[in-house]
Design a protein around this motif. Structure first.
Motif, mmCIF file in Angstrom:
data_model
loop_
_atom_site.group_PDB
_atom_site.id
_atom_site.type_symbol
_atom_site.label_atom_id
_atom_site.label_comp_id
_atom_site.label_asym_id
_atom_site.label_seq_id
_atom_site.Cartn_x
_atom_site.Cartn_y
_atom_site.Cartn_z
ATOM 1 N N GLY A 57 47.536 32.419 25.564
ATOM 2 C CA GLY A 57 47.924 33.729 25.055
ATOM 3 C C GLY A 57 47.264 34.908 25.732
ATOM 4 N N ILE A 58 46.619 34.685 26.870
ATOM 5 C CA ILE A 58 45.961 35.781 27.581
ATOM 6 C C ILE A 58 46.808 36.144 28.792
ATOM 7 C CG2 ILE A 58 43.916 36.504 28.867
ATOM 8 C CD1 ILE A 58 42.323 34.523 27.130
ATOM 9 N N ALA A 59 47.251 37.404 28.841
ATOM 10 C CA ALA A 59 48.027 37.915 29.979
ATOM 11 C C ALA A 59 47.522 39.328 30.279
ATOM 12 C CB ALA A 59 49.513 37.907 29.656
ATOM 13 N N GLY A 60 48.174 40.001 31.215
ATOM 14 C CA GLY A 60 47.706 41.322 31.613
ATOM 15 C C GLY A 60 46.400 41.218 32.368
ATOM 16 N N LEU A 61 46.343 40.273 33.296
ATOM 17 C CA LEU A 61 45.085 39.932 33.974
ATOM 18 C C LEU A 61 44.626 40.954 35.005
ATOM 19 C CD1 LEU A 61 45.855 36.133 34.479
ATOM 20 C CD2 LEU A 61 44.519 37.209 32.647
ATOM 21 N N ARG A 62 45.540 41.824 35.441
ATOM 22 C CA ARG A 62 45.215 42.832 36.465
ATOM 23 C C ARG A 62 44.659 42.170 37.724
ATOM 24 N NH1 ARG A 62 42.530 47.825 33.020
ATOM 25 N NH2 ARG A 62 44.351 48.175 31.732
ATOM 26 N N LEU A 63 45.351 41.170 38.222
ATOM 27 C CA LEU A 63 44.864 40.427 39.392
ATOM 28 C C LEU A 63 44.911 41.288 40.645
ATOM 29 C CD1 LEU A 63 46.560 36.964 38.824
ATOM 30 C CD2 LEU A 63 44.239 37.677 38.246
ATOM 31 N N GLY A 64 43.876 41.161 41.442
ATOM 32 C CA GLY A 64 43.782 41.862 42.710
ATOM 33 C C GLY A 64 42.657 41.260 43.531
ATOM 34 N N PRO A 65 42.526 41.660 44.782
ATOM 35 C CA PRO A 65 41.491 41.102 45.649
ATOM 36 C C PRO A 65 40.066 41.337 45.170
ATOM 37 C CG PRO A 65 43.108 42.314 46.934
ATOM 38 C CD PRO A 65 43.411 42.579 45.496
ATOM 39 N N VAL A 98 48.165 38.955 45.648
ATOM 40 C CA VAL A 98 46.831 38.441 45.996
ATOM 41 C C VAL A 98 46.949 37.377 47.085
ATOM 42 C CG1 VAL A 98 44.924 37.006 45.122
ATOM 43 C CG2 VAL A 98 45.689 39.007 43.827
ATOM 44 N N ILE A 99 47.934 36.501 46.988
ATOM 45 C CA ILE A 99 48.099 35.441 47.988
ATOM 46 C C ILE A 99 48.471 36.041 49.343
ATOM 47 C CG2 ILE A 99 49.408 33.366 48.596
ATOM 48 C CD1 ILE A 99 47.247 33.170 46.242
ATOM 49 N N VAL A 100 49.329 37.052 49.348
ATOM 50 C CA VAL A 100 49.668 37.723 50.612
ATOM 51 C C VAL A 100 48.425 38.398 51.179
ATOM 52 C CG1 VAL A 100 51.036 39.556 51.680
ATOM 53 C CG2 VAL A 100 52.107 37.978 50.064
ATOM 54 N N PHE A 101 47.628 39.032 50.335
ATOM 55 C CA PHE A 101 46.380 39.644 50.804
ATOM 56 C C PHE A 101 45.479 38.585 51.444
ATOM 57 C CE2 PHE A 101 41.880 40.276 50.225
ATOM 58 C CZ PHE A 101 41.680 41.472 50.895
ATOM 59 N N ALA A 102 45.328 37.447 50.785
ATOM 60 C CA ALA A 102 44.453 36.393 51.306
ATOM 61 C C ALA A 102 44.917 35.920 52.681
ATOM 62 C CB ALA A 102 44.407 35.215 50.337
ATOM 63 N N ALA A 103 46.234 35.858 52.876
ATOM 64 C CA ALA A 103 46.781 35.385 54.149
ATOM 65 C C ALA A 103 46.777 36.458 55.234
ATOM 66 C CB ALA A 103 48.211 34.876 53.948
ATOM 67 N N MET A 107 46.689 44.762 52.033
ATOM 68 C CA MET A 107 47.689 44.870 50.969
ATOM 69 C C MET A 107 48.894 45.715 51.377
ATOM 70 S SD MET A 107 46.635 43.219 48.227
ATOM 71 C CE MET A 107 47.286 43.914 46.729
ATOM 72 N N GLU A 108 49.011 46.116 52.604
ATOM 73 C CA GLU A 108 50.076 47.034 53.012
ATOM 74 C C GLU A 108 51.453 46.407 52.898
ATOM 75 O OE1 GLU A 108 47.430 46.880 55.658
ATOM 76 O OE2 GLU A 108 46.444 48.295 54.340
#
Length: 193
Positions: A57-65, A98-103, A107-108
């Protein structure tokens, strides 16, 4: 920090929410972009953690690098912090970024997709669908990243998460007697040559 009703592989563990490690942004700045098995492992580990959080039930994680953390053995978790009121499809979109950033190391825009293997590129494209309802759920990401076909739904959520943890958890390769281990790129530990 177990969540009610989940146990034996589905309980919310402190490392899922209160991560330890370096921000992904710092790891990429120091060691360069992820590729190959390391990228797949990061994608699977973060997708499994996101799925576990969504299931509780936890969402809205604000994922980023800056709030995806990489531990000393390459394991991924999320930093604690305020959550937004966004629903799981927003988290899935952020996971793709995030996955695109890692690769790609940045972030552009849409650049960096060419650095993703075909399966991961297809998942990222689905996760970036403008229609939130068309985006896959986090558990579907885990299923695909583990190589299970979408039509073969024989494995339970519990089995999939355990398999993901075994595959994407801390990397500690077997080493010959007496040989020291040396840290590799992105926190991986590998046998010294």
């Amino acid at each position: 920090m177990d969540s009610q009703g989940w146990g034996g592989g589905l309980a919310l563990r402190p490392r899922d929410y209160l991560g330890m490690g370096e921000p992904l942004a710092d790891v990429v700045a120091a060691a360069g972009p992820y590729e190959g098995e390391e990228l797949h492992r990061l994608a699977l580990g973060t997708a499994a953690t996101m799925a576990r959080l969504h299931l509780t039930g936890i969402a809205g994680l604000r994922l980023g690098p800056h709030n995806v953390l990489v531990g000393p053995l390459g394991e991924a978790s999320f930093a604690p912090g305020p959550r937004s009121s966004e629903l799981p499809p927003a988290d899935v979109r952020e996971w793709a970024d995030v996955i695109v950033f890692a690769a790609a190391g940045h972030m552009e825009g849409g650049t960096g997709l060419d650095r993703l293997p075909p399966v991961l590129r297809a998942l990222v494209d689905q996760c970036r669908d403008p229609d939130p309802a068309a985006r896959p759920a986090a558990m579907e990401l885990v299923r695909v990243l583990l190589g299970h076909s979408a039509s073969a739904r024989h494995a339970s959520v519990r089995e999939l998460l355990r398999e993901a943890e075994a595959w994407a958890g801390p990397y500690e390769p077997a080493r010959p007697e007496g040989r020291p281990r040396a840290a590799g790129r992105h926190g991986r530990v590998s046998s010294a040559e």
